[in-house]
Design an enzyme around this catalytic site. Structure first.
Site, PDB file in Angstrom:
ATOM      1  N   TYR A  62       0.904   0.756 -11.924  1.00 37.17           N
ATOM      2  CA  TYR A  62       0.058  -0.611 -11.507  1.00 37.17           C
ATOM      3  C   TYR A  62       0.158  -1.602 -12.744  1.00 37.17           C
ATOM      4  O   TYR A  62      -0.512  -2.781 -12.616  1.00 37.17           O
ATOM      5  CB  TYR A  62      -1.404  -0.387 -11.352  1.00 37.17           C
ATOM      6  N   GLY A  78     -14.951  -0.147  -5.020  1.00 32.55           N
ATOM      7  CA  GLY A  78     -13.907  -0.673  -5.735  1.00 32.55           C
ATOM      8  C   GLY A  78     -14.501  -1.753  -6.813  1.00 32.55           C
ATOM      9  O   GLY A  78     -13.851  -2.520  -7.251  1.00 32.55           O
ATOM     10  N   ARG A 115     -14.802   4.861  -9.293  1.00 32.21           N
ATOM     11  CA  ARG A 115     -14.282   4.491 -10.717  1.00 32.21           C
ATOM     12  C   ARG A 115     -15.728   4.013 -11.277  1.00 32.21           C
ATOM     13  O   ARG A 115     -15.674   4.281 -12.511  1.00 32.21           O
ATOM     14  CB  ARG A 115     -13.272   3.305 -10.681  1.00 32.21           C
ATOM     15  N   CYS A 133      10.592  11.636 -20.594  1.00 29.95           N
ATOM     16  CA  CYS A 133      12.088  10.964 -20.619  1.00 29.95           C
ATOM     17  C   CYS A 133      12.046   9.728 -19.754  1.00 29.95           C
ATOM     18  O   CYS A 133      12.666   9.828 -18.405  1.00 29.95           O
ATOM     19  CB  CYS A 133      12.996  11.917 -20.187  1.00 29.95           C
TER      20      CYS A 133
END
Length: 482
Positions: free
Chosen positions: A364, A274, A319, A391
């Site tokens: 998010y 994290g 990440r 759209c």
């Protein structure tokens, strides 16, 4: 005239008007990102014009050297921090951030193990040649088939998430005559200071078991001969800056760890991942070396107080390994000045991708940066919003950014820090083919994940006649005639 006033209510307080709207903020872009003499952006030594010509847009670009550098740096940071306290650290790459066979090979060559959380991710890791013993398997609802496959190939560690899964995995391992190593996922009760959907350690959510329920589950695991408990697992969330939450979670987990050691060996503690990255110039993530030292120091203090040895520590960055290495290229299709009365004006810049290739802003409210990539803009910075072609009014790629006022159709626009969770969350919304992923390094570019075509999408539609026939796949008798 579009407003660029710092008092403009449309601009968030964190977004500053850049002195140079063509500048590339360090820490947000890959280290290789720079502009050539003509102002064109280069990534890994490859110009974006060449990338557009060869591969089209939208396009995910992944800097291989950047991925490798982050993997090596994170591994060293945790190994050094652990060694300073006389223990060891294992670093798993969290494949959910972005997984392909090439990326799996890069990170394992840099000394990382691999974390998977589905049968599909497991197969990608195996196809890449990752040793099963160096794979961890997560998930709150792993199927019987997935668990059977994991046990059959010899996955190193399976992270148990519930009482039902303990019994399910125990029975599978017994049938196969195996002893499966496991961790038990525990909710420490520490809520990461992030989006609620990204925080995974508070009690009211789907992952793991509460602290108070863990002893009974551990006792049950130890009763099953086909399971071997290796330790506990905890994960407090994603995109976290600072070490305070990790330190508090570690304190609670060590207290539980110490109590459970009385019933048998418990050699490992996995504290998850994290670790945050910079998406904009306003972000200031904690250096990974500082994080590693702080977290391991906290564990060491808690163990010293209780007079117990420091367990082997494990971490799961995803990440932090691939995020900064990724840049998504788009082509500008239209621009539109929108007046909001007394609040000011905003320039809408529409590109040929959107929420199908980056769902994070819609999911998010995530913030990103953007720059004109095919040239340097000459106009003054104006407040802009980069939007996609879908759209949906919520189809936003970059919510707030200052771009040169002369941004125009045909320009290439680059959005950095898209290496994590963009391809992984991509979809075919509005029947949009998913983009290719291209790796760049040392002036060379190659496809590592093939982009989809409209033919790919049509091939899955069972109502379309197969080539060379007049019959639709799956058509029922009596259908198709007027």
């Amino acid at each position: 005239m579009l407003s660029a006033s710092p008092d403009d209510a449309l601009a968030p307080a964190w977004l500053e008007i850049p002195a140079d709207p063509n500048g590339l903020a360090p820490g947000v872009w890959p280290a290789s990102a720079h502009r050539d003499a003509d102002g064109e952006l280069e990534l890994g030594g490859v110009g974006v014009a060449e990338l557009r010509a060869r591969f089209g847009t939208p396009l995910y670009v992944l800097d291989e050297a950047e991925v490798r550098a982050h993997a090596a740096r994170i591994r060293s940071a945790f190994h050094d921090a652990a060694a300073a306290h006389g223990t060891k650290a294992r670093v798993y790459y969290a494949g959910k951030a972005f997984l392909s066979t090439e990326v799996a090979r890069w990170v394992t060559q840099e000394g990382l193990r691999v974390d998977v959380c589905s049968g599909g991710e497991l197969e990608i890791a195996l196809a890449a040649g990752v040793k099963p013993s160096r794979i961890g398997f997560h998930g709150n609802n792993k199927s019987v088939a997935e668990l059977e496959r994991a046990v059959a190939v010899g996955v190193g560690t399976i992270i148990l998430d519930s009482a039902i899964e303990i019994e399910r995995l125990g029975a599978i391992a017994e049938r196969r005559g195996a002893v499966q190593r496991v961790l038990l996922r525990v909710n420490s009760g520490v809520h990461a200071e992030t989006h609620d959907f990204l925080a995974t350690a508070h009690e009211d959510q789907k992952f793991g078991t509460p602290l108070e329920a863990a002893p009974a589950l551990v006792e049950r695991i130890r009763e099953i001969p086909s399971l071997k408990l290796r330790g506990l697992h905890c994960h407090i969330g994603s995109q976290i800056f600072g070490s305070r939450g990790f330190a508090e979670s570690a304190s609670r987990m060590i207290e539980l760890h110490a109590a459970l050691r009385e019933g048998g060996e418990l050699p490992m503690l996995n504290l998850g991942g994290g670790f945050g990255i910079a998406y904009t110039s306003a972000d200031d993530p904690t250096p990974i070396e500082e994080l590693a030292d702080s977290i391991v120091d906290a564990v060491a203090r808690e163990c010293e107080v209780r007079g117990i040895p420091i367990p082997i520590l494990a971490f799961e960055p995803g990440r932090a390994v691939v995020g900064q290495a990724g840049v998504t290229l788009y082509e500008v299709g239209t621009t539109k000045e929108v007046s909001l009365g007394d609040r000011g004006e905003r320039l809408y810049v529409s590109v040929d991708g959107g929420m199908s290739d980056n769902a994070r802003p819609a999911l998010y409210g995530s913030q990103y940066s953007a720059r004109i990539a095919s040239r340097e803009g000459t106009g003054a910075p104006v407040l802009a919003r980069v939007v996609g072609s879908h759209c949906e009014s919520g189809d936003v790629v970059v919510d707030h950014e200052y771009l040169p006022s002369d941004v125009t159709p045909g320009d290439l626009l680059a959005v950095p820090a898209t290496g994590a969770y963009c391809h992984a969350l991509s979809s075919n919304y509005n029947h949009t083919p998913r983009p290719a992923v291209v790796a760049v390094r040392d002036g060379q570019a190659r496809v590592i994940v093939r982009g989809e075509t409209l033919a790919d999408l049509l091939s899955r539609d069972a109502g379309i006649a197969a080539p060379g026939t007049s019959e639709r796949t799956g058509a029922r008798t009596g259908e198709g005639e007027a």
